[in-house]
Write a protein that holds these residues in place. Structure first.
Motif, PDB file in Angstrom:
ATOM      1  N   ALA A 206       0.837  -1.207   0.000  1.00  0.00           N
ATOM      2  CA  ALA A 206       0.000   0.000   0.000  1.00  0.00           C
ATOM      3  C   ALA A 206       0.874   1.261   0.000  1.00  0.00           C
ATOM      4  O   ALA A 206       0.596   2.219  -0.715  1.00  0.00           O
ATOM      5  CB  ALA A 206      -0.941   0.001   1.196  1.00  0.00           C
ATOM      6  N   ARG A 207       1.947   1.248   0.804  1.00  0.00           N
ATOM      7  CA  ARG A 207       2.859   2.393   0.843  1.00  0.00           C
ATOM      8  C   ARG A 207       3.531   2.589  -0.513  1.00  0.00           C
ATOM      9  O   ARG A 207       3.643   3.703  -1.012  1.00  0.00           O
ATOM     10  CB  ARG A 207       3.911   2.193   1.930  1.00  0.00           C
ATOM     11  N   ALA A 208       3.994   1.489  -1.128  1.00  0.00           N
ATOM     12  CA  ALA A 208       4.655   1.579  -2.424  1.00  0.00           C
ATOM     13  C   ALA A 208       3.705   2.117  -3.487  1.00  0.00           C
ATOM     14  O   ALA A 208       4.077   2.988  -4.290  1.00  0.00           O
ATOM     15  CB  ALA A 208       5.198   0.211  -2.831  1.00  0.00           C
ATOM     16  N   ARG A 209       2.479   1.641  -3.475  1.00  0.00           N
ATOM     17  CA  ARG A 209       1.502   2.114  -4.477  1.00  0.00           C
ATOM     18  C   ARG A 209       1.209   3.597  -4.270  1.00  0.00           C
ATOM     19  O   ARG A 209       1.143   4.366  -5.233  1.00  0.00           O
ATOM     20  CB  ARG A 209       0.232   1.281  -4.397  1.00  0.00           C
ATOM     21  N   ALA A 210       1.052   4.028  -3.038  1.00  0.00           N
ATOM     22  CA  ALA A 210       0.800   5.444  -2.750  1.00  0.00           C
ATOM     23  C   ALA A 210       1.996   6.299  -3.172  1.00  0.00           C
ATOM     24  O   ALA A 210       1.831   7.384  -3.732  1.00  0.00           O
ATOM     25  CB  ALA A 210       0.493   5.634  -1.269  1.00  0.00           C
ATOM     26  N   PHE A 211       3.209   5.815  -2.904  1.00  0.00           N
ATOM     27  CA  PHE A 211       4.423   6.546  -3.276  1.00  0.00           C
ATOM     28  C   PHE A 211       4.464   6.775  -4.782  1.00  0.00           C
ATOM     29  O   PHE A 211       4.618   7.911  -5.245  1.00  0.00           O
ATOM     30  CB  PHE A 211       5.658   5.757  -2.816  1.00  0.00           C
ATOM     31  N   PHE A 212       4.312   5.723  -5.563  1.00  0.00           N
ATOM     32  CA  PHE A 212       4.416   5.864  -7.017  1.00  0.00           C
ATOM     33  C   PHE A 212       3.206   6.590  -7.608  1.00  0.00           C
ATOM     34  O   PHE A 212       3.348   7.297  -8.610  1.00  0.00           O
ATOM     35  CB  PHE A 212       4.658   4.511  -7.669  1.00  0.00           C
ATOM     36  N   SER A 213       2.060   6.483  -6.997  1.00  0.00           N
ATOM     37  CA  SER A 213       0.903   7.281  -7.436  1.00  0.00           C
ATOM     38  C   SER A 213       1.201   8.763  -7.286  1.00  0.00           C
ATOM     39  O   SER A 213       0.852   9.569  -8.149  1.00  0.00           O
ATOM     40  CB  SER A 213      -0.344   6.918  -6.635  1.00  0.00           C
ATOM     41  N   SER A 214       1.878   9.131  -6.199  1.00  0.00           N
ATOM     42  CA  SER A 214       2.193  10.542  -5.968  1.00  0.00           C
ATOM     43  C   SER A 214       3.201  11.077  -6.983  1.00  0.00           C
ATOM     44  O   SER A 214       3.315  12.284  -7.179  1.00  0.00           O
ATOM     45  CB  SER A 214       2.707  10.766  -4.543  1.00  0.00           C
ATOM     46  N   LEU A 215       3.929  10.185  -7.664  1.00  0.00           N
ATOM     47  CA  LEU A 215       4.858  10.603  -8.713  1.00  0.00           C
ATOM     48  C   LEU A 215       4.176  10.694 -10.073  1.00  0.00           C
ATOM     49  O   LEU A 215       4.796  11.073 -11.059  1.00  0.00           O
ATOM     50  CB  LEU A 215       6.033   9.624  -8.807  1.00  0.00           C
TER      51      LEU A 215
ATOM     52  N   ARG B  67       9.187  15.263  -6.195  1.00  0.00           N
ATOM     53  CA  ARG B  67       7.992  14.559  -5.713  1.00  0.00           C
ATOM     54  C   ARG B  67       8.378  13.301  -4.940  1.00  0.00           C
ATOM     55  O   ARG B  67       7.749  12.960  -3.934  1.00  0.00           O
ATOM     56  CB  ARG B  67       7.084  14.176  -6.879  1.00  0.00           C
ATOM     57  N   ALA B  68       9.390  12.592  -5.435  1.00  0.00           N
ATOM     58  CA  ALA B  68       9.832  11.368  -4.758  1.00  0.00           C
ATOM     59  C   ALA B  68      10.325  11.682  -3.350  1.00  0.00           C
ATOM     60  O   ALA B  68       9.976  10.974  -2.392  1.00  0.00           O
ATOM     61  CB  ALA B  68      10.931  10.680  -5.569  1.00  0.00           C
ATOM     62  N   VAL B  69      11.111  12.723  -3.209  1.00  0.00           N
ATOM     63  CA  VAL B  69      11.621  13.109  -1.884  1.00  0.00           C
ATOM     64  C   VAL B  69      10.466  13.544  -0.986  1.00  0.00           C
ATOM     65  O   VAL B  69      10.398  13.154   0.186  1.00  0.00           O
ATOM     66  CB  VAL B  69      12.704  14.204  -2.020  1.00  0.00           C
ATOM     67  N   ALA B  70       9.538  14.311  -1.513  1.00  0.00           N
ATOM     68  CA  ALA B  70       8.384  14.766  -0.728  1.00  0.00           C
ATOM     69  C   ALA B  70       7.510  13.594  -0.276  1.00  0.00           C
ATOM     70  O   ALA B  70       6.875  13.658   0.773  1.00  0.00           O
ATOM     71  CB  ALA B  70       7.552  15.766  -1.530  1.00  0.00           C
ATOM     72  N   ALA B  71       7.509  12.501  -1.055  1.00  0.00           N
ATOM     73  CA  ALA B  71       6.660  11.349  -0.738  1.00  0.00           C
ATOM     74  C   ALA B  71       7.370  10.304   0.118  1.00  0.00           C
ATOM     75  O   ALA B  71       6.808   9.246   0.395  1.00  0.00           O
ATOM     76  CB  ALA B  71       6.171  10.708  -2.033  1.00  0.00           C
TER      77      ALA B  71
END
Length: 141
Positions: free
Chosen positions: A15-24, A91-95
């Motif tokens: 779930a964390r990984a999916r949220a991270f890449f969605s935010s990118l 975005r990656a750093v922010a997420a």
């Protein structure tokens, strides 16, 4: 049928990984997602399968690598502009990701990289195809 590439990556928290890449800005193909896998679309014929460690282990008899301790793969993605390289890394750093190294400007190519929360290294690059040095330019240098 055109060839497709599926890069398989183990993740500790799906779930964390999916949220991270969605935010990118990456999307997911829900036809290939469940509670053990998420299929992230990178391009029309390129997908990244984010797999729980247990699911990933079903595909290999070897131990699952800890990407925080060792580098198992470098994933490089070409983007449309210099600004997009910077935007995605920011975005990656922010997420919750971290920068992997300082950005580099090679004149014809700009690159920067980040680690996702699971430690996988993602390189973003933009190239000016018209400015790529040819063989004569390389020999003269």
């Amino acid at each position: 049928m055109p060839r497709r590439i599926f890069v398989n990556l183990p993740v500790a928290d799906l779930a964390r990984a999916r949220a991270f890449f969605s935010s990118l800005g990456f999307g997911f193909d829900d036809r290939f997602c469940d509670d053990t896998a998420a299929c992230m679309a990178v391009a029309d014929d390129i997908s990244v399968m984010l797999l729980t460690h247990a699911r990933f282990a079903q595909f290999t008899p070897q131990p699952v690598a800890d990407a925080h301790a060792t580098t198992e793969v470098l994933i490089a993605i070409g983007v449309d502009s210099r600004a997009e390289v910077d935007r995605i890394v920011q975005r990656a750093v922010a997420a919750g990701g971290t920068t992997f190294r300082d950005p580099a400007d090679h004149g014809f190519m700009v690159e920067h990289a980040f680690r996702d929360p699971d430690g996988h290294i993602w390189e973003l690059m933009w190239m000016d195809m018209a400015a790529i040095p040819g063989p004569a330019d390389t020999e003269a240098a």
